[in-house]
Scaffold this active site. Sequence first.
Site, PDB file in Angstrom:
ATOM      1  CB  CYS A  79     124.719 -93.185 -31.651  1.00  0.00           C
ATOM      2  SG  CYS A  79     124.782 -91.658 -32.568  1.00  0.00           S
ATOM      3  CG  HIS A 169     120.014 -92.997 -30.465  1.00  0.00           C
ATOM      4  ND1 HIS A 169     120.776 -93.141 -29.329  1.00  0.00           N
ATOM      5  CD2 HIS A 169     120.655 -92.103 -31.235  1.00  0.00           C
ATOM      6  CE1 HIS A 169     121.841 -92.361 -29.419  1.00  0.00           C
ATOM      7  NE2 HIS A 169     121.790 -91.716 -30.560  1.00  0.00           N
ATOM      8  CD  GLU A 171     119.007 -95.796 -27.576  1.00  0.00           C
ATOM      9  OE1 GLU A 171     118.977 -96.563 -28.557  1.00  0.00           O
ATOM     10  OE2 GLU A 171     119.742 -94.795 -27.534  1.00  0.00           O
TER      11      GLU A 171
HETATM   12  N1  GLN Z   1     128.147 -87.182 -32.162  1.00  0.00           N
HETATM   13  C1  GLN Z   1     128.379 -88.107 -31.081  1.00  0.00           C
HETATM   14  C2  GLN Z   1     129.841 -88.561 -31.062  1.00  0.00           C
HETATM   15  O1  GLN Z   1     130.586 -88.252 -31.919  1.00  0.00           O
HETATM   16  C3  GLN Z   1     127.464 -89.311 -31.189  1.00  0.00           C
HETATM   17  C4  GLN Z   1     126.031 -88.877 -31.021  1.00  0.00           C
HETATM   18  C5  GLN Z   1     125.139 -89.890 -30.385  1.00  0.00           C
HETATM   19  O2  GLN Z   1     125.563 -90.842 -29.753  1.00  0.00           O
HETATM   20  N2  GLN Z   1     123.844 -89.664 -30.520  1.00  0.00           N
HETATM   21  O3  GLN Z   1     130.242 -89.222 -30.159  1.00  0.00           O
END
Ligand code: GLN
Length: 190
Positions: A79, A169, A171
């Site tokens: 992410c 995610h 994890e």
């Molecule tokens: N929206 C976050 C970003 O732009 C990422 C979200 C996440 O890691 N769950 O960094």
Amino acid sequence: MKIALLALQGDFAEHEAVFRALGAETLQLRQSKDLQKSFDAVILPGGESTVQGKLLRELGMFESLRKMIEEGLPVMATCAGVILLARQILEDPTVHLGTLNAAVRRNAYGRQLGSFFIKGTFAGIEDVPMSFIRAPQIEFCAPGCEILAEHEGRITALRQGNQLAMTFHPELCSDHRVAEYFLSEIVRKS
Ligand code: GLN
């Protein structure tokens, strides 16, 4: 085997618990001198990429980490971590580490309704639980990248050499097969 976690912000503790459960030693990277320690791979956790990118620079960790990844240190990014790795963030001139030949769009599923859960196929492994939380979308990746997962026509996981990136995610679930894939297919073979 020692797995380092970028521990500046975000859900590094959840990743740490997964790798410990799989029998790996772990190490948290919090300041530049931590990067001099010995480790076999690094995890870039989810969280807020703008905060993580800023802290990496302020703490003087940015250039060393970038160089280590560029030189082949295995990295697993989830992410926000994918946003740190990407060579381009669409509609944003910022580039963080820039080692992954892909373009991402931040918060691409919408800010409020952007969190959802599915089960999908990752690298041929079926029924993998995938939590998306204000996730980015990978809009483009270069020919050298291997696409490992897709959802509704969008790339959700890819690999470029020793870099493994996913917009969900793994994890946050008790199913550890994505982390096992990273250890067996990338870390142990590097
Ligand atoms: N929206 C976050 C970003 O732009 C990422 C979200 C996440 O890691 N769950 O960094």
